[in-house]
Design an enzyme around this catalytic site. Structure first.
Site, short mmCIF file in Angstrom:
data_model
loop_
_atom_site.label_atom_id
_atom_site.label_comp_id
_atom_site.label_asym_id
_atom_site.label_seq_id
_atom_site.Cartn_x
_atom_site.Cartn_y
_atom_site.Cartn_z
CG HIS A 65 44.80 30.58 57.19
ND1 HIS A 65 43.69 31.23 56.71
CD2 HIS A 65 45.62 30.42 56.13
CE1 HIS A 65 43.84 31.44 55.42
NE2 HIS A 65 45.00 30.96 55.04
CE LYS A 70 43.54 43.89 51.10
NZ LYS A 70 42.32 44.71 51.12
CE LYS A 94 37.64 35.87 45.43
NZ LYS A 94 36.77 37.06 45.41
CG ASP A 99 50.48 30.69 46.39
OD1 ASP A 99 50.05 30.07 47.38
OD2 ASP A 99 50.95 30.12 45.38
CE LYS A 106 33.19 41.11 49.66
NZ LYS A 106 34.13 40.86 48.55
CB SER A 362 44.24 44.54 47.62
OG SER A 362 43.14 45.35 47.28
P1 NAD Z 1 29.92 47.71 40.90
O1 NAD Z 1 28.98 48.25 41.90
O2 NAD Z 1 31.02 48.56 40.41
O3 NAD Z 1 29.15 47.17 39.59
C1 NAD Z 1 28.08 46.27 39.59
C2 NAD Z 1 27.26 46.53 38.34
O4 NAD Z 1 26.25 45.54 38.21
C3 NAD Z 1 26.53 47.89 38.36
O5 NAD Z 1 26.76 48.55 37.15
C4 NAD Z 1 25.07 47.51 38.57
O6 NAD Z 1 24.17 48.43 38.01
C5 NAD Z 1 25.02 46.17 37.87
N1 NAD Z 1 23.93 45.30 38.31
C6 NAD Z 1 23.42 45.17 39.56
N2 NAD Z 1 22.44 44.25 39.57
C7 NAD Z 1 22.31 43.82 38.30
C8 NAD Z 1 21.45 42.87 37.67
N3 NAD Z 1 20.55 42.19 38.36
N4 NAD Z 1 21.59 42.67 36.33
C9 NAD Z 1 22.52 43.35 35.63
N5 NAD Z 1 23.37 44.25 36.18
C10 NAD Z 1 23.26 44.49 37.49
O7 NAD Z 1 30.46 46.34 41.57
P2 NAD Z 1 31.80 45.58 41.21
O8 NAD Z 1 32.86 46.06 42.13
O9 NAD Z 1 32.01 45.59 39.75
O10 NAD Z 1 31.42 44.11 41.71
C11 NAD Z 1 30.67 43.20 40.91
C12 NAD Z 1 30.87 41.80 41.43
O11 NAD Z 1 32.27 41.49 41.42
C13 NAD Z 1 30.40 41.54 42.86
O12 NAD Z 1 29.96 40.21 42.95
C14 NAD Z 1 31.67 41.69 43.67
O13 NAD Z 1 31.62 40.98 44.90
C15 NAD Z 1 32.68 41.08 42.71
N6 NAD Z 1 34.07 41.48 42.95
C16 NAD Z 1 34.44 42.79 42.92
C17 NAD Z 1 35.78 43.11 43.11
C18 NAD Z 1 36.30 44.53 43.01
O14 NAD Z 1 37.52 44.72 43.04
N7 NAD Z 1 35.45 45.53 42.83
C19 NAD Z 1 36.72 42.11 43.38
C20 NAD Z 1 36.29 40.78 43.40
C21 NAD Z 1 34.96 40.48 43.18
#
Ligand code: NAD
Length: 471
Positions: A65, A70, A94, A99, A106, A362
């Site tokens: 839309h 992204k 999100k 906005d 993804k 971003s």
């Molecule tokens: P990342 O890979 O940098 O970190 C994830 C961490 O979680 C790692 O240190 C890993 O060892 C740990 N982990 C994995 N499984 C685990 C468990 N069962 N118990 C405890 N720790 C565990 O990933 P991230 O970028 O920090 O992303 C984390 C979450 O945030 C995801 O759901 C992702 O979709 C969401 N997210 C990330 C971003 C971003 O900008 N990176 C943006 C929005 C949402």
């Protein structure tokens, strides 16, 4: 039991709950809810030892839309079609809540990145990018990936480089991906953006006196006892900003186990301990919890799941002691658990608002790439000189002389990092109040998640209605 309901089905359950508040037509709601397209690709990877492995990868575009679409690219062994569809849908909602003018997407590559060499990861990432280019699933005006679980600036720079090699002369090619290193078209403040956004969101929620009173907490961050699951990009930075604001980090969970200390844990010391020993366990002064997930049930004020989806479900939800659950990860609380927590009066700050910091910054990076100018470049010195004149005027009028240090601080013009953080803070604070307002309007039946969905659905619907397709 919610564990058996697919992740995408859970997102859609939340959607349906909110849709009932919108009064929108069934067909329009059905169009918004669907995932518009999913590309699945399989390709061979030649490993360093000469063996061949077959890699499966995905890119889902939930809604066009607004363009580009992204969303991050996840590198994890459990990546599957349902997961990328769910995560792409969350991106649509999100972006609408905060906005940011993008549709949701993804990507996912089904590998455990920690088991591959850097050279192998580079080959996988470049091949994945070529596959996206071949099917028109990437481009500054089409679909713009970013980091997610298991990927970071390094992977984004491989994607940008591959895209640029194949699009000679495309002026805006750098805008094909965000989360790049600053020297390669990235933006200052992107690395910590999601964690900082999580902090701003929690801080705003905790500064509403009436809401805090309802859950038996005092307003403010000072002294709040916090448990963080996952010390990766999002969890680490969120924890850092919370600690700086006076929050007390009482527990950490990583995949190898969990630790807690009610006196508080120093984040940097724990990170150093993990670097030296390979584990957060046995940190001096802390107690070990052999089951990492037990940390979710620790006595605390704020629980921040920042690892993966489905961590708090109907089985463990009744044992959660936190008064606030801040969804830094995507989908960490199942829809069933959400209901149970709502009944118990737990304040859940939903993922489709709380972890939007990454996509907000971003968006700033994408604008920077398209405008080919660093934020602050045009105005910083002008502002600085104007503030200096103002300070001189104040000195003359008051007979007070500012010190050198005061001068430097007060007359500073905003640089790129200042502007990025200011834009991020403003967006998070404004969005929080919008969804809180909707929650108050909808009454008892709506929690913050439902309110955020109502907000998003209404905004996406407006785009379709303006196209004249739906009434
Ligand atoms: P990342 O890979 O940098 O970190 C994830 C961490 O979680 C790692 O240190 C890993 O060892 C740990 N982990 C994995 N499984 C685990 C468990 N069962 N118990 C405890 N720790 C565990 O990933 P991230 O970028 O920090 O992303 C984390 C979450 O945030 C995801 O759901 C992702 O979709 C969401 N997210 C990330 C971003 C971003 O900008 N990176 C943006 C929005 C949402």
């Amino acid at each position: 039991m919610s564990g058996r309901i697919s992740f995408f089905a859970q997102v859609n359950r939340n959607f349906d709950k909110a849709a009932a508040f919108t009064g929108l037509g069934r067909d329009l709601l059905r169009q918004i809810k669907q995932c518009n397209c999913v590309y699945q690709v399989v390709f061979p990877l030649k490993r360093d030892d000469g063996s061949i492995e077959v890699i499966r990868a995905y890119r889902a575009e939930h809604s066009q839309h607004k363009l580009p679409t992204k969303g991050g690219i996840r590198y994890a062994p459990n990546v599957n079609e349902d997961e990328v569809k769910a995560l792409s849908a969350l991106m649509t909602y999100k972006c609408a809540v905060v906005d940011v003018p993008f549709g949701g997407a993804k990507g996912g590559i089904k590998i455990n990145p920690w088991k591959y060499s850097e050279a192998e990861l580079e080959r996988v990432t470049r091949r994945y990018t070529v596959e996206l280019i071949r099917k028109n699933f990437i481009g500054p005006g089409i679909d713009v990936p970013a980091p997610d679980f298991g990927s970071g600036a390094r992977e984004m720079s491989w994607i940008a480089d591959t895209y640029m090699m194949m699009s000679t002369g495309e002026l805006d090619a750098m805008g094909c991906v965000t989360g790049k290193p600053v020297a390669q078209g990235g933006i200052r403040g992107r690395t910590e953006a999601t964690g900082l956004g999580v902090f701003y969101g929690i801080r705003e929620a905790c500064s509403q006196p009436e809401d805090m009173k309802q859950i038996g907490l005092d307003p403010g961050m000072e002294g709040k006892r916090v448990v963080v699951q996952g010390l990766g990009n999002v969890g680490y930075h969120a924890a850092r900003f919370i600690q700086d604001a006076g929050g007390v980090l009482v527990g950490f969970a990583e995949y190898e186990g969990a630790i807690y200390s009610y006196k508080g844990l120093d984040l940097e010391a724990v990170m150093n301990h993990r670097k030296e020993t390979g584990s957060i366990l046995d940190f001096p002064g802390a107690k070990n919890l052999p089951n990492s997930s037990d940390a979710l049930e620790l006595d605390c004020d704020i629980l921040i799941p920042a690892a993966l989806e489905n961590q708090i479900h109907s089985e463990n939800a009744p044992r959660i002691k936190a008064k606030v659950i801040a969804e830094a990860a995507n989908g960490p609380v199942t829809s069933d658990a959400s209901e149970l927590l709502k009944e118990r009066g737990v304040l859940v700050i939903p993922d489709n608002f709380l972890n939007a910091g990454g996509v907000i910054v971003s968006y700033f990076e994408w604008i920077k790439n398209l405008s080919h100018v660093r934020f602050g470049r045009m105005g910083r010195r002008f502002d600085q000189q104007a503030y200096q004149r103002l300070l001189k005027g104040v000195e003359q009028a008051t007979n007070h002389s500012f010190s050198e240090a005061e001068y430097t601080e007060l007359a500073r013009g905003a640089d790129e990092l200042d502007l990025v953080r200011s834009g991020l803070e403003d967006t998070m604070v404004t969005a929080y109040h919008s969804i809180r307002e909707i929650k108050l309007q909808k009454g008892e039946k709506a929690d913050l998640r439902t309110a955020a969905f109502v907000d998003a659905i209404t905004k996406v619907a407006l785009c379709y209605q303006e196209l004249g397709i739906f009434p």
